[in-house]
Motif scaffolding. Structure first.
Motif, mmCIF file in Angstrom:
data_model
loop_
_atom_site.group_PDB
_atom_site.id
_atom_site.type_symbol
_atom_site.label_atom_id
_atom_site.label_comp_id
_atom_site.label_asym_id
_atom_site.label_seq_id
_atom_site.Cartn_x
_atom_site.Cartn_y
_atom_site.Cartn_z
ATOM 1 N N GLU A 1 0.832 -1.210 0.000
ATOM 2 C CA GLU A 1 0.000 0.000 0.000
ATOM 3 C C GLU A 1 0.866 1.260 0.000
ATOM 4 O O GLU A 1 0.613 2.206 -0.742
ATOM 5 N N GLU A 2 1.905 1.266 0.823
ATOM 6 C CA GLU A 2 2.816 2.417 0.893
ATOM 7 C C GLU A 2 3.548 2.601 -0.438
ATOM 8 O O GLU A 2 3.689 3.722 -0.931
ATOM 9 N N LYS B 1 1.288 4.107 -3.038
ATOM 10 C CA LYS B 1 1.109 5.541 -2.780
ATOM 11 C C LYS B 1 2.341 6.322 -3.244
ATOM 12 O O LYS B 1 2.221 7.364 -3.892
ATOM 13 N N ARG B 2 3.515 5.814 -2.939
ATOM 14 C CA ARG B 2 4.751 6.485 -3.359
ATOM 15 C C ARG B 2 4.886 6.495 -4.870
ATOM 16 O O ARG B 2 5.351 7.470 -5.453
ATOM 17 N N GLN C 1 2.446 6.650 -6.998
ATOM 18 C CA GLN C 1 1.569 7.725 -7.468
ATOM 19 C C GLN C 1 2.248 9.084 -7.301
ATOM 20 O O GLN C 1 2.164 9.939 -8.186
ATOM 21 N N GLU C 2 2.916 9.288 -6.177
ATOM 22 C CA GLU C 2 3.624 10.554 -5.946
ATOM 23 C C GLU C 2 4.744 10.740 -6.976
ATOM 24 O O GLU C 2 4.928 11.837 -7.504
#
Length: 94
Positions: A21-22, A25-26, A28-29
């Motif tokens: 999950e992390e 998210k990263r 996407q960033e």
């Protein structure tokens, strides 16, 4: 296979789910920042082209025009800000 083995497996799967999950998210960033950098690159290339055209026009006695506005300044400011303060990693990766 004992109960403690099953608990360890379950705990490790939970850790890996959180890590996945992390990382998503990263990712996407990172993709968003890459897109911004692409925009900034195009802005800078356009500004360089405009500067060359203005220099040539000044040599020919023509007054230069300015078509890039606050959007270009905003994009370049965001890129500069990220360069000074890149995104922080919230948790250490194994």
């Amino acid at each position: 296979m004992g109960s403690s083995d099953l608990e360890r497996i379950t705990a490790r799967r939970s850790e890996l789910d959180a890590l996945a999950e992390e990382l998503a998210k990263r990712l996407q960033e990172v993709e968003a920042e890459r897109e911004e950098l692409g925009i900034a690159e195009r802005v800078l290339l356009r500004l360089a082209e405009q500067d060359r055209a203005d220099t040539e026009a000044a040599g020919a006695g023509i007054r230069p025009t300015y078509s890039m506005g606050s959007v270009a300044v905003g994009v370049l400011h965001r890129i500069k800000y990220r360069a000074v303060r890149p995104f922080r990693r919230r948790t250490a990766l194994p």
